[in-house]
Scaffold this motif. Structure first.
Motif, PDB file in Angstrom:
ATOM      1  N   UNK A  72       0.809  -1.209   0.000  1.00 32.90           N
ATOM      2  CA  UNK A  72       0.000   0.000   0.000  1.00 32.90           C
ATOM      3  C   UNK A  72       0.840   1.255   0.000  1.00 32.90           C
ATOM      4  N   UNK A  73       1.949   1.245   0.747  1.00 35.90           N
ATOM      5  CA  UNK A  73       2.819   2.410   0.776  1.00 35.90           C
ATOM      6  C   UNK A  73       3.656   2.509  -0.498  1.00 35.90           C
ATOM      7  N   UNK A  74       3.930   1.369  -1.119  1.00 33.34           N
ATOM      8  CA  UNK A  74       4.744   1.383  -2.327  1.00 33.34           C
ATOM      9  C   UNK A  74       3.948   1.742  -3.576  1.00 33.34           C
ATOM     10  N   UNK A  75       2.746   1.179  -3.717  1.00 27.38           N
ATOM     11  CA  UNK A  75       1.947   1.375  -4.931  1.00 27.38           C
ATOM     12  C   UNK A  75       0.717   2.237  -4.699  1.00 27.38           C
ATOM     13  N   UNK A  76       0.315   2.401  -3.448  1.00 35.04           N
ATOM     14  CA  UNK A  76      -0.905   3.135  -3.142  1.00 35.04           C
ATOM     15  C   UNK A  76      -2.133   2.256  -3.079  1.00 35.04           C
ATOM     16  N   UNK A  77      -2.029   0.983  -3.513  1.00 33.84           N
ATOM     17  CA  UNK A  77      -3.175   0.087  -3.579  1.00 33.84           C
ATOM     18  C   UNK A  77      -3.009  -1.084  -2.613  1.00 33.84           C
ATOM     19  N   UNK A  78      -4.109  -1.506  -2.011  1.00 37.60           N
ATOM     20  CA  UNK A  78      -4.114  -2.696  -1.161  1.00 37.60           C
ATOM     21  C   UNK A  78      -5.290  -3.567  -1.567  1.00 37.60           C
ATOM     22  N   UNK A  79      -5.246  -4.834  -1.166  1.00 34.84           N
ATOM     23  CA  UNK A  79      -6.356  -5.717  -1.497  1.00 34.84           C
ATOM     24  C   UNK A  79      -7.595  -5.324  -0.702  1.00 34.84           C
ATOM     25  N   UNK A  80      -8.757  -5.489  -1.322  1.00 34.44           N
ATOM     26  CA  UNK A  80     -10.008  -5.173  -0.647  1.00 34.44           C
ATOM     27  C   UNK A  80     -10.192  -6.058   0.585  1.00 34.44           C
ATOM     28  N   UNK A  81      -9.780  -7.315   0.477  1.00 32.76           N
ATOM     29  CA  UNK A  81      -9.918  -8.246   1.604  1.00 32.76           C
ATOM     30  C   UNK A  81      -9.088  -7.779   2.796  1.00 32.76           C
ATOM     31  N   UNK A  82      -7.848  -7.341   2.540  1.00 36.58           N
ATOM     32  CA  UNK A  82      -6.973  -6.873   3.621  1.00 36.58           C
ATOM     33  C   UNK A  82      -7.556  -5.617   4.271  1.00 36.58           C
ATOM     34  N   UNK A  83      -8.054  -4.701   3.456  1.00 39.70           N
ATOM     35  CA  UNK A  83      -8.616  -3.456   3.986  1.00 39.70           C
ATOM     36  C   UNK A  83      -9.832  -3.736   4.859  1.00 39.70           C
ATOM     37  N   UNK A  84     -10.698  -4.644   4.420  1.00 44.22           N
ATOM     38  CA  UNK A  84     -11.899  -4.940   5.186  1.00 44.22           C
ATOM     39  C   UNK A  84     -11.590  -5.738   6.444  1.00 44.22           C
ATOM     40  N   UNK A  85     -10.474  -6.486   6.418  1.00 43.97           N
ATOM     41  CA  UNK A  85     -10.114  -7.290   7.583  1.00 43.97           C
ATOM     42  C   UNK A  85      -9.327  -6.488   8.605  1.00 43.97           C
ATOM     43  N   UNK A  86      -8.380  -5.671   8.157  1.00 47.50           N
ATOM     44  CA  UNK A  86      -7.491  -4.960   9.081  1.00 47.50           C
ATOM     45  C   UNK A  86      -7.947  -3.538   9.391  1.00 47.50           C
ATOM     46  N   UNK A  87      -8.739  -2.931   8.491  1.00 47.72           N
ATOM     47  CA  UNK A  87      -9.183  -1.542   8.667  1.00 47.72           C
ATOM     48  C   UNK A  87     -10.657  -1.439   8.304  1.00 47.72           C
ATOM     49  N   UNK A  88     -11.448  -2.249   8.982  1.00 43.17           N
ATOM     50  CA  UNK A  88     -12.862  -2.391   8.620  1.00 43.17           C
ATOM     51  C   UNK A  88     -13.624  -1.073   8.729  1.00 43.17           C
ATOM     52  N   UNK A  89     -13.320  -0.252   9.722  1.00 41.75           N
ATOM     53  CA  UNK A  89     -14.056   1.007   9.894  1.00 41.75           C
ATOM     54  C   UNK A  89     -13.754   1.972   8.760  1.00 41.75           C
ATOM     55  N   UNK A  90     -12.564   1.922   8.230  1.00 43.64           N
ATOM     56  CA  UNK A  90     -12.209   2.759   7.074  1.00 43.64           C
ATOM     57  C   UNK A  90     -12.984   2.319   5.852  1.00 43.64           C
ATOM     58  N   UNK A  91     -13.065   1.019   5.586  1.00 46.56           N
ATOM     59  CA  UNK A  91     -13.755   0.522   4.423  1.00 46.56           C
ATOM     60  C   UNK A  91     -15.258   0.774   4.499  1.00 46.56           C
ATOM     61  N   UNK A  92     -15.822   0.795   5.714  1.00 49.44           N
ATOM     62  CA  UNK A  92     -17.253   1.064   5.837  1.00 49.44           C
ATOM     63  C   UNK A  92     -17.570   2.520   5.503  1.00 49.44           C
TER      64      UNK A  92
END
Length: 206
Positions: free
Chosen positions: A186-206
């Protein structure tokens, strides 16, 4: 499981823009230069290996002086300013995250987080404050003719011991980054997997 780097675009979400990534990279380079030159100034083995102490001192001074510049320049970015606001705000979920961390509960559902978790917020606040203290004490040590001896002695003491603490904290920061390849992506490309975002940063994804 982390998705492969060439995962379909639909499975990714944007976490950081160009400004955030470049501020992080340039700050990391300057901080690395400060740490390496400090090691050459205080540890006998690197000092003997590198030599040229006067040059090392000059590089250390100017790298330290330039350390706040990337962040100050990045304030022109609306995305970076938004991230800074998020880093500066603690909510009830951050208390839950910290309590889970103290219990060593590593379950993702036990550690609710927005775009940044409580640990990242504390680290950001601490490293920002430590950088300002290092800059202030470093200037006192640099311009010796402007301050009394007692100030310079105190500044040297604080600068040296805080530098050691920063080195330890940075090692922990790097270690945690190495343990999470998706966060590094995420820091290198700016993109992360949707699964990782919803699992590790669920409040952000909501």
């Amino acid at each position: 499981m982390n998705p492969p780097v060439d995962a379909p675009a639909a499975t990714r979400v944007r976490r950081f823009g160009t400004a955030e990534r470049w501020v992080h990279r340039t700050t990391a380079v300057l901080m690395g230069v400060c740490v390496l030159t400090a090691a050459c100034l205080y540890l006998p083995e690197p000092a003997q290996l590198v030599g040229r102490r006067a040059l090392v001192v000059t590089v250390h001074e100017w790298a330290g002086l330039a350390l706040p510049v990337p962040l100050l320049a990045g304030l022109a970015s609306r995305a970076l300013r938004s991230d800074l606001r998020l880093l500066n705000r603690f909510g009830p979920h951050d208390g839950v995250w910290l309590r889970a961390a103290l219990r060593r509960d590593r379950r993702d559902e036990a550690r609710p987080a927005g775009k940044f978790n409580a640990g990242q917020k504390i680290y950001a606040a601490w490293i920002a404050g430590a950088t300002l203290v290092m800059l202030g004490t470093g200037l006192i040590m640099w311009f010796t003719h402007l301050t009394p001896l007692v100030w310079r002695t105190g500044a040297t003491f604080v600068h040296d011991w805080l530098a050691l603490t920063i080195g330890i904290v940075l090692a922990g920061h790097i270690g945690m980054a190495l343990a999470d390849p998706e966060a590094r992506r995420g820091m290198r490309t700016g993109l992360v997997s949707r699964e990782w975002a919803e699992r590790r940063h669920a409040l952000w994804r909501r």
